[in-house]
Design an enzyme around this catalytic site. Structure first.
Site, mmCIF file in Angstrom:
data_model
loop_
_atom_site.group_PDB
_atom_site.id
_atom_site.type_symbol
_atom_site.label_atom_id
_atom_site.label_comp_id
_atom_site.label_asym_id
_atom_site.label_seq_id
_atom_site.Cartn_x
_atom_site.Cartn_y
_atom_site.Cartn_z
ATOM 1 N N HIS A 21 -3.980 -16.069 -10.234
ATOM 2 C CA HIS A 21 -2.731 -15.654 -9.603
ATOM 3 C C HIS A 21 -2.284 -16.749 -8.633
ATOM 4 C CE1 HIS A 21 0.380 -13.013 -8.283
ATOM 5 N NE2 HIS A 21 -0.088 -12.894 -7.063
ATOM 6 N N ASN A 60 -9.422 -12.387 5.510
ATOM 7 C CA ASN A 60 -9.209 -11.372 4.473
ATOM 8 C C ASN A 60 -10.514 -10.986 3.786
ATOM 9 O OD1 ASN A 60 -6.571 -11.076 5.074
ATOM 10 N ND2 ASN A 60 -5.749 -12.056 3.240
ATOM 11 N N ARG A 77 -5.592 -22.103 5.161
ATOM 12 C CA ARG A 77 -5.909 -21.197 4.049
ATOM 13 C C ARG A 77 -7.336 -20.681 4.155
ATOM 14 N NH1 ARG A 77 -1.971 -20.915 0.258
ATOM 15 N NH2 ARG A 77 -0.542 -22.663 0.368
ATOM 16 N N GLY A 112 0.824 -1.212 0.000
ATOM 17 C CA GLY A 112 0.000 0.000 0.000
ATOM 18 C C GLY A 112 0.853 1.254 0.000
HETATM 19 O O1 TXD Z 1 -0.047 -9.603 -7.064
HETATM 20 C C1 TXD Z 1 -0.713 -9.572 -6.062
HETATM 21 N N1 TXD Z 1 -2.027 -9.551 -6.131
HETATM 22 C C2 TXD Z 1 -0.040 -9.518 -4.741
HETATM 23 C C3 TXD Z 1 -0.856 -9.649 -3.575
HETATM 24 C C4 TXD Z 1 1.310 -9.122 -4.634
HETATM 25 C C5 TXD Z 1 1.826 -8.783 -3.409
HETATM 26 C C6 TXD Z 1 1.051 -8.829 -2.187
HETATM 27 N N2 TXD Z 1 -0.203 -9.469 -2.351
HETATM 28 C C7 TXD Z 1 -1.150 -9.449 -1.222
HETATM 29 O O2 TXD Z 1 -1.457 -8.102 -0.877
HETATM 30 C C8 TXD Z 1 -0.624 -10.061 0.061
HETATM 31 O O3 TXD Z 1 -0.718 -11.453 0.031
HETATM 32 C C9 TXD Z 1 -1.576 -9.432 1.056
HETATM 33 O O4 TXD Z 1 -2.823 -10.134 1.051
HETATM 34 C C10 TXD Z 1 -1.808 -8.029 0.497
HETATM 35 C C11 TXD Z 1 -0.980 -6.955 1.191
HETATM 36 O O5 TXD Z 1 0.380 -7.285 1.132
HETATM 37 P P1 TXD Z 1 1.450 -6.385 1.919
HETATM 38 O O6 TXD Z 1 2.783 -6.939 1.615
HETATM 39 O O7 TXD Z 1 1.176 -4.950 1.675
HETATM 40 O O8 TXD Z 1 1.046 -6.744 3.420
HETATM 41 P P2 TXD Z 1 1.308 -5.876 4.750
HETATM 42 O O9 TXD Z 1 2.585 -5.149 4.651
HETATM 43 O O10 TXD Z 1 1.061 -6.827 5.870
HETATM 44 O O11 TXD Z 1 0.129 -4.794 4.712
HETATM 45 C C12 TXD Z 1 -1.199 -5.097 4.912
HETATM 46 C C13 TXD Z 1 -1.790 -3.971 5.724
HETATM 47 C C14 TXD Z 1 -1.230 -3.899 7.161
HETATM 48 O O12 TXD Z 1 -0.628 -2.637 7.385
HETATM 49 C C15 TXD Z 1 -2.468 -4.083 8.046
HETATM 50 O O13 TXD Z 1 -2.416 -3.331 9.240
HETATM 51 C C16 TXD Z 1 -3.549 -3.592 7.104
HETATM 52 O O14 TXD Z 1 -3.207 -4.135 5.852
HETATM 53 N N3 TXD Z 1 -4.894 -3.971 7.487
HETATM 54 C C17 TXD Z 1 -5.948 -3.141 7.309
HETATM 55 N N4 TXD Z 1 -6.016 -1.923 6.769
HETATM 56 C C18 TXD Z 1 -7.247 -1.335 6.736
HETATM 57 N N5 TXD Z 1 -8.352 -1.927 7.178
HETATM 58 C C19 TXD Z 1 -8.314 -3.170 7.725
HETATM 59 N N6 TXD Z 1 -9.422 -3.760 8.177
HETATM 60 C C20 TXD Z 1 -7.066 -3.825 7.812
HETATM 61 N N7 TXD Z 1 -6.646 -5.033 8.272
HETATM 62 C C21 TXD Z 1 -5.323 -5.113 8.070
#
Ligand code: TXD
Length: 311
Positions: free
Chosen positions: A174, A94, A87, A13
């Protein structure tokens, strides 16, 4: 100025915000549940803008109200799998996070386009469309831009040719069953199959399929974020600039490629109307078989979601 809100200010993000700010494409909002974190990252990024000379507002919040009137919502919020978590547990968690993010942000931005990144990607994009009841043009999943970029990078490393000359198309779900279409891929118009010996090409295809895992193994904690977030930024730019860019993305299938009621990675055209068109390649028998295998895997996850969450 356009406005893009990113839900989940974690690795993907925040890095998406970084790429977008560098392009001066839109004012940016980062939303996360962790207190202070999105505010801190946003403030830090805003303080970088004088250095890079971009007039972009970047704000962080723990409140969806900050996303009001966004043109695009990018959903990266989610949890990674923890020890002891199946899973299905992850899918349920999620799904709750993504479902809430999608429905809450839609209230504040009824005209927004949605780009979904959270895994399992195809199924989270499907959930987003179901929960928001938006037309399919407004919900797009990011996977194919990344998977294709990985393949392009591997071809460039192998050949020494500029990445700009290399076009690769990785379609399907994916996951491990993704479909790198070598017949459609080329270097400056020369089919990859003519340019590279079969064993080298096979190795690139195998490495592409496991591209995410390769990074996870190296990082030990967390997964890839530079390339996935660059992919989100490219998709957002194509929409805001009405580029009619053809890239592989997860889209809702309504009969294309013989698939229905599911999200799947196919070439789509992105412009101001979002996912404006699905491009249908004429697949040969082997490609069709690989497509069907990948589609079966995606359907299984969709079915698992439907057994866990009412949509
Ligand atoms: O190609 C693709 N589609 C992907 C997917 C490539 C890379 C990452 N991919 C997936 O994206 C990965 O498997 C995760 O499911 C997501 C996010 O990956 P990221 O590496 O950004 O994970 P982080 O660093 O853990 O960030 C997730 C954030 C974290 O800061 C949490 O506090 C937050 O999500 N989070 C929330 N934010 C808002 N609202 C809610 N409810 C919430 N819950 C957790």
């Amino acid at each position: 100025m356009n406005k893009i809100s990113i839900i989940g200010a974690g690795m993907t993000g925040a890095t998406t915000a970084h790429w977008l700010a560098e392009r001066e494409l839109a004012d940016l909002v980062l939303v996360d549940v962790v207190e202070g974190m999105p505010q801190g990252k946003a403030l830090d990024m805003a303080e970088a803008m004088p250095i890079v000379g971009k007039d972009v507002e970047v704000v962080g919040s723990n409140d969806y109200a900050a996303t009001k009137n966004s043109d695009i919502i990018i959903i990266t919020a989610g949890l990674p799998r923890k020890p002891g978590m199946s899973r299905d547990d992850l899918l349920k968690t999620n799904a709750e996070i993504v479902g809430k993010a999608a429905t809450e942000t839609l209230k504040y931005s009824p005209d927004a386009m949605f780009i979904v990144l959270t895994n399992p990607l195809d199924t989270m994009a499907y959930l987003t469309m179901k929960m928001t009841k938006l037309p399919r043009s407004r919900v797009i999943g990011q996977a194919g831009v990344l998977d294709s970029a990985r393949m392009r990078a591997f071809v460039a490393m192998e050949t020494g040719v500029s990445v700009e000359n290399i076009q690769c198309y990785v379609l399907g779900g994916h996951g491990d069953e993704m479909v790198p279409l070598t017949r459609m891929s080329n270097i400056a118009g020369i089919p990859l199959r003519d340019y590279l010996p079969a064993d080298k090409l096979d190795a690139i295809v195998a490495r592409t399929r496991k591209g995410g895992g390769e990074i996870v193994n190296l990082l030990k904690t967390g997964s890839a974020f530079y390339a996935p977030s660059a992919a989100c930024a490219q998709m957002a730019e194509a929409i805001l600039k009405d580029r009619h860019l053809i890239v592989p993305c997860a889209a809702s299938m309504e009969g294309e490629y013989g698939l229905k009621d599911m999200f799947f990675g196919v070439p789509v055209m992105l412009g101001s109307n979002g996912m404006e068109k699905i491009i249908e390649y004429k697949l040969d028998a082997d490609e069709k078989a690989a497509f069907d295998k990948s589609a079966t895997a995606v359907k299984e996850t969709h079915d698992a979601l439907k057994s866990l969450v009412k949509i």
